[in-house]
Design an enzyme around this catalytic site. Sequence first.
Site, mmCIF file in Angstrom:
data_model
loop_
_atom_site.group_PDB
_atom_site.id
_atom_site.type_symbol
_atom_site.label_atom_id
_atom_site.label_comp_id
_atom_site.label_asym_id
_atom_site.label_seq_id
_atom_site.Cartn_x
_atom_site.Cartn_y
_atom_site.Cartn_z
ATOM 1 N N GLY A 92 0.715 -1.148 0.086
ATOM 2 C CA GLY A 92 -0.113 -0.048 0.018
ATOM 3 C C GLY A 92 1.024 1.255 -0.126
ATOM 4 N N CYS A 93 1.833 1.188 0.744
ATOM 5 C CA CYS A 93 2.713 2.414 0.856
ATOM 6 C C CYS A 93 3.382 2.706 -0.432
ATOM 7 C CB CYS A 93 3.681 2.197 1.994
ATOM 8 S SG CYS A 93 3.072 2.007 3.787
#
Length: 154
Positions: free
Chosen positions: A43-44
């Site tokens: 996600g990051c």
Amino acid sequence: MKVGDKAPLFEGITDTGEKFSLADYIGKYNIVLYFYPKDDTPGCTREACAFRDNWNLLQGYDVVVIGISSDDVESHKKFKQKYNLPFILVSDPDKKIRELYGAKGFILPARITFVIDKKGIIRHIYNSQLNPENHVKEALKTLEMLKKEEESVS
């Protein structure tokens, strides 16, 4: 923190090992400050790459982008190089900056973006753990609004 609040000033160390002070940017730039859980996680990485992939659009708004997580300087350096990220990453190992902005989260550290105008006022807050790519879209909408406000004044 809420929209309309003055952004808390902080200092930290960047991915290049240099000292960073938010105060150096207030009055000169709009600021997109985004907190994320961890370098090089799915996600990051999607979030950081969305900021990178929209870099040309962002440059039209007199803006500085700052990503913050509790990862150390070396981790930030590798993350930035691996994905060719064109913006500043600040290390917050003791989570003091995160605390200043109320960006703690419950199980995971919060994924939250603040758009701060040139006067140092928080103009938009977007908090979404599950939509990492939306953070840059939300920031761009707010930057467009700020640009229109500036143009109407001048």
